[in-house]
Design a protein around this motif. Sequence first.
Motif, PDB file in Angstrom:
ATOM      1  N   GLY A  88      79.567  10.228  95.970  1.00 25.47           N
ATOM      2  CA  GLY A  88      80.107  11.498  96.437  1.00 25.47           C
ATOM      3  C   GLY A  88      80.321  12.536  95.358  1.00 25.47           C
ATOM      4  N   LEU A  89      79.628  12.435  94.258  1.00 24.60           N
ATOM      5  CA  LEU A  89      79.764  13.392  93.167  1.00 24.60           C
ATOM      6  C   LEU A  89      79.053  14.701  93.518  1.00 24.60           C
ATOM      7  CD1 LEU A  89      80.817  13.457  90.174  1.00 24.60           C
ATOM      8  CD2 LEU A  89      78.486  12.886  89.507  1.00 24.60           C
ATOM      9  N   THR A  90      79.647  15.831  93.146  1.00 26.78           N
ATOM     10  CA  THR A  90      78.991  17.118  93.283  1.00 26.78           C
ATOM     11  C   THR A  90      78.557  17.571  91.899  1.00 26.78           C
ATOM     12  OG1 THR A  90      80.275  17.755  95.222  1.00 26.78           O
ATOM     13  CG2 THR A  90      79.273  19.532  93.964  1.00 26.78           C
ATOM     14  N   VAL A  91      77.266  17.860  91.769  1.00 28.47           N
ATOM     15  CA  VAL A  91      76.683  18.280  90.495  1.00 28.47           C
ATOM     16  C   VAL A  91      76.128  19.683  90.679  1.00 28.47           C
ATOM     17  CG1 VAL A  91      74.912  17.762  88.777  1.00 28.47           C
ATOM     18  CG2 VAL A  91      76.055  15.885  89.990  1.00 28.47           C
ATOM     19  N   VAL A  92      76.342  20.555  89.699  1.00 22.12           N
ATOM     20  CA  VAL A  92      75.816  21.910  89.755  1.00 22.12           C
ATOM     21  C   VAL A  92      74.821  22.093  88.615  1.00 22.12           C
ATOM     22  CG1 VAL A  92      76.372  24.368  89.700  1.00 22.12           C
ATOM     23  CG2 VAL A  92      77.971  22.747  90.746  1.00 22.12           C
ATOM     24  N   ASP A  93      73.601  22.472  88.974  1.00 21.90           N
ATOM     25  CA  ASP A  93      72.562  22.773  87.995  1.00 21.90           C
ATOM     26  C   ASP A  93      72.390  24.285  87.971  1.00 21.90           C
ATOM     27  OD1 ASP A  93      70.383  22.860  86.331  1.00 21.90           O
ATOM     28  OD2 ASP A  93      68.966  22.030  87.779  1.00 21.90           O
ATOM     29  N   VAL A  94      73.216  24.961  87.174  1.00 19.10           N
ATOM     30  CA  VAL A  94      73.202  26.419  87.112  1.00 19.10           C
ATOM     31  C   VAL A  94      71.882  26.877  86.499  1.00 19.10           C
ATOM     32  CG1 VAL A  94      74.328  28.451  86.122  1.00 19.10           C
ATOM     33  CG2 VAL A  94      75.699  26.508  86.911  1.00 19.10           C
ATOM     34  N   ALA A  95      71.262  27.875  87.122  1.00 20.15           N
ATOM     35  CA  ALA A  95      69.956  28.394  86.700  1.00 20.15           C
ATOM     36  C   ALA A  95      68.922  27.275  86.753  1.00 20.15           C
ATOM     37  CB  ALA A  95      70.029  29.034  85.323  1.00 20.15           C
ATOM     38  N   THR A  96      68.800  26.665  87.918  1.00 23.83           N
ATOM     39  CA  THR A  96      67.936  25.503  88.098  1.00 23.83           C
ATOM     40  C   THR A  96      66.462  25.766  87.826  1.00 23.83           C
ATOM     41  OG1 THR A  96      67.517  23.638  89.573  1.00 23.83           O
ATOM     42  CG2 THR A  96      67.509  25.821  90.580  1.00 23.83           C
ATOM     43  N   GLY A  97      66.043  27.010  87.900  1.00 21.12           N
ATOM     44  CA  GLY A  97      64.632  27.303  87.669  1.00 21.12           C
ATOM     45  C   GLY A  97      63.774  26.658  88.739  1.00 21.12           C
ATOM     46  N   ALA A  98      62.777  25.880  88.326  1.00 20.14           N
ATOM     47  CA  ALA A  98      61.877  25.216  89.270  1.00 20.14           C
ATOM     48  C   ALA A  98      62.406  23.864  89.717  1.00 20.14           C
ATOM     49  CB  ALA A  98      60.495  25.062  88.648  1.00 20.14           C
ATOM     50  N   GLY A  99      63.645  23.538  89.357  1.00 20.76           N
ATOM     51  CA  GLY A  99      64.264  22.304  89.845  1.00 20.76           C
ATOM     52  C   GLY A  99      63.835  21.037  89.130  1.00 20.76           C
ATOM     53  N   THR A 100      63.400  21.145  87.907  1.00 16.47           N
ATOM     54  CA  THR A 100      62.909  19.995  87.151  1.00 16.47           C
ATOM     55  C   THR A 100      63.923  18.865  87.062  1.00 16.47           C
ATOM     56  OG1 THR A 100      61.567  21.510  85.835  1.00 16.47           O
ATOM     57  CG2 THR A 100      61.901  19.305  84.947  1.00 16.47           C
ATOM     58  N   LEU A 101      65.196  19.204  86.927  1.00 14.76           N
ATOM     59  CA  LEU A 101      66.233  18.181  86.759  1.00 14.76           C
ATOM     60  C   LEU A 101      66.766  17.625  88.078  1.00 14.76           C
ATOM     61  CD1 LEU A 101      68.316  19.898  83.946  1.00 14.76           C
ATOM     62  CD2 LEU A 101      66.541  18.172  83.695  1.00 14.76           C
ATOM     63  N   LEU A 102      66.396  18.214  89.195  1.00 18.30           N
ATOM     64  CA  LEU A 102      67.013  17.848  90.473  1.00 18.30           C
ATOM     65  C   LEU A 102      66.855  16.380  90.864  1.00 18.30           C
ATOM     66  CD1 LEU A 102      66.418  21.063  92.591  1.00 18.30           C
ATOM     67  CD2 LEU A 102      68.451  20.366  91.317  1.00 18.30           C
ATOM     68  N   PRO A 103      65.693  15.752  90.731  1.00 21.13           N
ATOM     69  CA  PRO A 103      65.611  14.342  91.111  1.00 21.13           C
ATOM     70  C   PRO A 103      66.596  13.451  90.338  1.00 21.13           C
ATOM     71  CG  PRO A 103      63.416  15.253  90.944  1.00 21.13           C
ATOM     72  CD  PRO A 103      64.368  16.296  90.394  1.00 21.13           C
ATOM     73  N   ALA A 104      66.710  13.672  89.034  1.00 18.74           N
ATOM     74  CA  ALA A 104      67.649  12.876  88.234  1.00 18.74           C
ATOM     75  C   ALA A 104      69.090  13.186  88.616  1.00 18.74           C
ATOM     76  CB  ALA A 104      67.422  13.137  86.746  1.00 18.74           C
ATOM     77  N   LEU A 105      69.389  14.450  88.906  1.00 18.92           N
ATOM     78  CA  LEU A 105      70.756  14.813  89.285  1.00 18.92           C
ATOM     79  C   LEU A 105      71.119  14.267  90.659  1.00 18.92           C
ATOM     80  CD1 LEU A 105      70.863  18.466  87.915  1.00 18.92           C
ATOM     81  CD2 LEU A 105      71.803  16.385  86.882  1.00 18.92           C
ATOM     82  N   HIS A 106      70.159  14.186  91.580  1.00 18.26           N
ATOM     83  CA  HIS A 106      70.423  13.581  92.893  1.00 18.26           C
ATOM     84  C   HIS A 106      70.785  12.105  92.729  1.00 18.26           C
ATOM     85  CE1 HIS A 106      69.632  16.594  95.955  1.00 18.26           C
ATOM     86  NE2 HIS A 106      68.628  17.044  95.232  1.00 18.26           N
ATOM     87  N   ARG A 107      70.068  11.404  91.861  1.00 19.57           N
ATOM     88  CA  ARG A 107      70.396   9.992  91.615  1.00 19.57           C
ATOM     89  C   ARG A 107      71.795   9.864  91.042  1.00 19.57           C
ATOM     90  NH1 ARG A 107      65.069  10.110  90.053  1.00 19.57           N
ATOM     91  NH2 ARG A 107      65.568  10.278  87.835  1.00 19.57           N
ATOM     92  N   LEU A 108      72.164  10.746  90.121  1.00 19.29           N
ATOM     93  CA  LEU A 108      73.485  10.708  89.510  1.00 19.29           C
ATOM     94  C   LEU A 108      74.577  10.988  90.534  1.00 19.29           C
ATOM     95  CD1 LEU A 108      75.202  10.489  86.927  1.00 19.29           C
ATOM     96  CD2 LEU A 108      74.915  12.960  86.662  1.00 19.29           C
ATOM     97  N   ALA A 109      74.342  11.928  91.448  1.00 18.28           N
ATOM     98  CA  ALA A 109      75.351  12.289  92.459  1.00 18.28           C
ATOM     99  C   ALA A 109      75.643  11.122  93.389  1.00 18.28           C
ATOM    100  CB  ALA A 109      74.887  13.505  93.249  1.00 18.28           C
ATOM    101  N   GLY A 110      74.688  10.239  93.575  1.00 19.77           N
ATOM    102  CA  GLY A 110      74.907   9.033  94.366  1.00 19.77           C
ATOM    103  C   GLY A 110      75.040   9.279  95.853  1.00 19.77           C
TER     104      GLY A 110
END
Length: 72
Positions: A21-43
């Motif tokens: 249930g973690l909420t992660v914010v990727d400010v200025a995500t651009g093309a979303g390169t980090l999103l898959p890894a951040l989704h895994r981290l958010a659980g």
Amino acid sequence: MLHRHAVELVDAVPAAEPQTGLTVVDVATGAGTLLPALHRLAGPGGRVLAPDRSLGMLHRVPSSTVRGQADH
């Protein structure tokens, strides 16, 4: 090409223990390169907020990484 710090983050996030249930914010995500890894981290039950001031960059985020509704 990713910025040096983004590469370090991409390498570190998969090693981090997923949370529940973690909420992660990727400010200025651009093309979303980090999103898959951040989704895994958010659980399970977590979410990733990925704003960017450029609508053009948000359109470059792969649809497979987007869940729910995008607000523009």
